[in-house]
Design a protein around this motif. Structure first.
Motif, mmCIF file in Angstrom:
data_model
loop_
_atom_site.group_PDB
_atom_site.id
_atom_site.type_symbol
_atom_site.label_atom_id
_atom_site.label_comp_id
_atom_site.label_asym_id
_atom_site.label_seq_id
_atom_site.Cartn_x
_atom_site.Cartn_y
_atom_site.Cartn_z
ATOM 1 N N TRP A 51 0.810 -1.218 0.000
ATOM 2 C CA TRP A 51 0.000 0.000 0.000
ATOM 3 C C TRP A 51 0.846 1.273 0.000
ATOM 4 O O TRP A 51 0.374 2.325 -0.396
ATOM 5 C CB TRP A 51 -0.951 -0.017 1.188
ATOM 6 C CG TRP A 51 -2.065 -1.014 1.019
ATOM 7 C CD1 TRP A 51 -2.475 -1.594 -0.148
ATOM 8 C CD2 TRP A 51 -2.894 -1.556 2.037
ATOM 9 N NE1 TRP A 51 -3.508 -2.456 0.082
ATOM 10 C CE2 TRP A 51 -3.798 -2.449 1.420
ATOM 11 C CE3 TRP A 51 -2.976 -1.374 3.412
ATOM 12 C CZ2 TRP A 51 -4.761 -3.155 2.124
ATOM 13 C CZ3 TRP A 51 -3.931 -2.072 4.117
ATOM 14 C CH2 TRP A 51 -4.812 -2.953 3.485
ATOM 15 N N SER A 52 2.084 1.162 0.444
ATOM 16 C CA SER A 52 2.973 2.333 0.379
ATOM 17 C C SER A 52 3.675 2.414 -0.961
ATOM 18 O O SER A 52 4.466 3.324 -1.193
ATOM 19 C CB SER A 52 4.030 2.254 1.484
ATOM 20 O OG SER A 52 4.980 1.231 1.223
ATOM 21 N N GLN A 53 3.378 1.454 -1.846
ATOM 22 C CA GLN A 53 4.018 1.369 -3.160
ATOM 23 C C GLN A 53 5.542 1.335 -3.028
ATOM 24 O O GLN A 53 6.281 1.920 -3.831
ATOM 25 C CB GLN A 53 3.565 2.536 -4.059
ATOM 26 C CG GLN A 53 2.073 2.513 -4.322
ATOM 27 C CD GLN A 53 1.609 3.566 -5.298
ATOM 28 O OE1 GLN A 53 2.403 4.389 -5.758
ATOM 29 N NE2 GLN A 53 0.332 3.548 -5.635
ATOM 30 N N GLY A 54 5.989 0.655 -2.001
ATOM 31 C CA GLY A 54 7.414 0.461 -1.805
ATOM 32 C C GLY A 54 8.148 1.610 -1.155
ATOM 33 O O GLY A 54 9.367 1.561 -0.989
ATOM 34 N N THR A 55 7.423 2.670 -0.769
ATOM 35 C CA THR A 55 8.103 3.841 -0.208
ATOM 36 C C THR A 55 8.427 3.691 1.275
ATOM 37 O O THR A 55 9.175 4.495 1.820
ATOM 38 C CB THR A 55 7.246 5.103 -0.408
ATOM 39 O OG1 THR A 55 5.984 4.921 0.235
ATOM 40 C CG2 THR A 55 7.019 5.385 -1.889
ATOM 41 N N ILE A 56 7.847 2.683 1.928
ATOM 42 C CA ILE A 56 8.184 2.403 3.325
ATOM 43 C C ILE A 56 9.206 1.269 3.362
ATOM 44 O O ILE A 56 9.074 0.278 2.646
ATOM 45 C CB ILE A 56 6.922 2.024 4.129
ATOM 46 C CG1 ILE A 56 6.013 3.240 4.299
ATOM 47 C CG2 ILE A 56 7.296 1.460 5.494
ATOM 48 C CD1 ILE A 56 4.734 2.947 5.042
ATOM 49 N N GLU A 57 10.204 1.410 4.176
ATOM 50 C CA GLU A 57 11.220 0.368 4.350
ATOM 51 C C GLU A 57 10.732 -0.596 5.425
ATOM 52 O O GLU A 57 10.589 -0.219 6.590
ATOM 53 C CB GLU A 57 12.544 1.009 4.760
ATOM 54 C CG GLU A 57 13.684 0.032 4.957
ATOM 55 C CD GLU A 57 14.939 0.728 5.440
ATOM 56 O OE1 GLU A 57 15.400 0.431 6.555
ATOM 57 O OE2 GLU A 57 15.436 1.609 4.685
ATOM 58 N N VAL A 58 10.454 -1.830 5.032
ATOM 59 C CA VAL A 58 9.885 -2.818 5.943
ATOM 60 C C VAL A 58 10.886 -3.941 6.180
ATOM 61 O O VAL A 58 11.375 -4.567 5.236
ATOM 62 C CB VAL A 58 8.568 -3.404 5.397
ATOM 63 C CG1 VAL A 58 7.990 -4.409 6.386
ATOM 64 C CG2 VAL A 58 7.564 -2.301 5.115
ATOM 65 N N THR A 59 11.178 -4.193 7.449
ATOM 66 C CA THR A 59 12.072 -5.288 7.843
ATOM 67 C C THR A 59 11.300 -6.252 8.737
ATOM 68 O O THR A 59 10.670 -5.833 9.709
ATOM 69 C CB THR A 59 13.293 -4.756 8.609
ATOM 70 O OG1 THR A 59 14.052 -3.890 7.740
ATOM 71 C CG2 THR A 59 14.183 -5.894 9.078
ATOM 72 N N LEU A 60 11.336 -7.520 8.376
ATOM 73 C CA LEU A 60 10.683 -8.566 9.161
ATOM 74 C C LEU A 60 11.753 -9.388 9.870
ATOM 75 O O LEU A 60 12.665 -9.918 9.237
ATOM 76 C CB LEU A 60 9.843 -9.466 8.252
ATOM 77 C CG LEU A 60 9.133 -10.657 8.915
ATOM 78 C CD1 LEU A 60 8.023 -10.180 9.835
ATOM 79 C CD2 LEU A 60 8.584 -11.617 7.860
ATOM 80 N N VAL A 61 11.624 -9.500 11.189
ATOM 81 C CA VAL A 61 12.575 -10.272 11.991
ATOM 82 C C VAL A 61 11.881 -11.542 12.481
ATOM 83 O O VAL A 61 10.858 -11.471 13.168
ATOM 84 C CB VAL A 61 13.089 -9.454 13.197
ATOM 85 C CG1 VAL A 61 14.054 -10.283 14.037
ATOM 86 C CG2 VAL A 61 13.753 -8.163 12.727
ATOM 87 N N GLU A 62 12.437 -12.684 12.108
ATOM 88 C CA GLU A 62 11.825 -13.973 12.453
ATOM 89 C C GLU A 62 12.935 -15.010 12.613
ATOM 90 O O GLU A 62 13.772 -15.176 11.716
ATOM 91 C CB GLU A 62 10.851 -14.403 11.351
ATOM 92 C CG GLU A 62 10.381 -15.836 11.411
ATOM 93 C CD GLU A 62 9.742 -16.220 12.732
ATOM 94 O OE1 GLU A 62 10.127 -17.263 13.291
ATOM 95 O OE2 GLU A 62 8.857 -15.475 13.212
#
Length: 325
Positions: A51-62
């Motif tokens: 929904w941010s069209q890639g403008t948000i930097e998202v990091t998933l820690v698992e």
């Protein structure tokens, strides 16, 4: 913009929400870190990126390389599914959606400093944080999950319980316990009771399914499960409400229960219950990372704003807790 999209956008500060509007860019992208790659964490990570069209930097820690779904995992017990059918890796999140997936384990959240301590990578900064790390179990004296499975976190525990059920004699006893609410998946234990009863009903044996419920009665889909317990599987299920587990003998397959009483009333010990298969689901709460960080405020679960899932604690601005925590 749909209601669901608006709701998720509310999970971020104004700067992040603005960055989600098409054709608006920023030299420094808003950094969202998501702790936990179950359904809740992975879904938040995916849709924030989309929904941010890639403008948000998202990091998933698992910490795990795959997520094994608890949803539908009861069907592993009767052979309709396998754990492999319920296992999902994080490849699509990385390659299709551009999410940075780190195989690591969160240890502590510094809400004031807006940073998370990871086991391997150390302290890492964020602008917004989503915590979706799931549950931890209370300790029960004598309980060894390698012999007495909970199967409430799917995977190896599910296979262990399946194998024990398969080896159970046709006239044997299956004992399962249901923890005091609130707990992960309110209908799940009652569903499992019915499924195990159905396995033995199809075998044509004379098995017994003893259900020790720490609650005052069936907590989900009460009419449906009451009908199933009394009529469909009435020859198998022995349902006992207001019974909690005090200790377990995992070697002997024995549960030591007591009656749940009101505050101030004397404890009432009950006779020990033995089973050929014993499935103890301990009481649980938010995972240890939240407790250690202060996100539970000394309680069992993390308090949040019910509209946005933002932590209601002032020391954790920009922190959102979702899923079973």
């Amino acid at each position: 913009m749909s209601f669901k999209r608006r709701t998720l956008l509310q999970m971020l500060p104004a700067a992040a929400a603005m960055s989600m509007i098409p054709r608006v860019s920023s030299a420094t992208p808003h950094r969202v870190m998501v702790l936990g790659g179950g359904f809740a964490g992975s879904t938040v990570a995916k849709y924030l990126k989309m929904w941010s069209q890639g403008t948000i930097e998202v990091t998933l820690v698992e910490p795990r390389i795959k997520h094994v779904s608890c949803i539908m995992s009861n069907l592993v017990l009767n052979g309709q599914l396998t754990v492999g059918d319920l296992s999902f890796d994080y490849q699509a999140l990385q390659t299709k959606y551009g999410i940075n997936v780190i195989q690591d384990r969160a240890q502590r959240v510094n809400g004031v400093g807006k940073e998370v301590k990871l086991q391997d990578a150390g302290w890492q900064p964020y602008d917004s944080l989503v915590v979706a790390t799931g549950i931890k179990f209370d300790a029960i004296p004598g309980l060894d999950p390698r012999k007495t499975p909970h199967a409430w976190i799917a995977g190896g525990q599910t296979n262990l319980l399946r194998n024990q059920i398969r080896a159970m004699p046709d006239d044997g006893t299956f004992v399962m316990t249901i923890p005091q609410k609130p707990n992960r998946s309110q209908p799940g234990p009652y569903e499992r009771s019915c499924l195990v009863s159905d396995i033995h009903k199809r075998r044509g044996g004379d098995a017994s399914v003893i259900v020790l419920d720490a609650n005052e009665g069936i907590q989900a889909e009460k009419a449906t499960f009451t009908l199933a317990f009394n009529e469909l599987y009435g020859d198998f299920i022995d349902y006992r409400p207001l019974v909690k587990v005090d200790a377990v003998d995992s070697d002997g397959g024995i549960v030591y229960p007591s009656k749940v009483v009101a505050p101030g009333e004397p404890e009432v010990d009950l006779a020990a219950v033995r089973g050929d298969v014993v499935n103890v689901i301990p009481r649980h709460g938010a995972q240890q990372t939240l407790v250690r960080s202060g996100l539970t405020d000394g309680g069992r679960w993390a308090p949040v704003d019910a509209t946005t899932y933002a932590s209601s604690l002032e020391d954790f601005p920009g922190v959102y807790v979702v899923g079973d925590s």
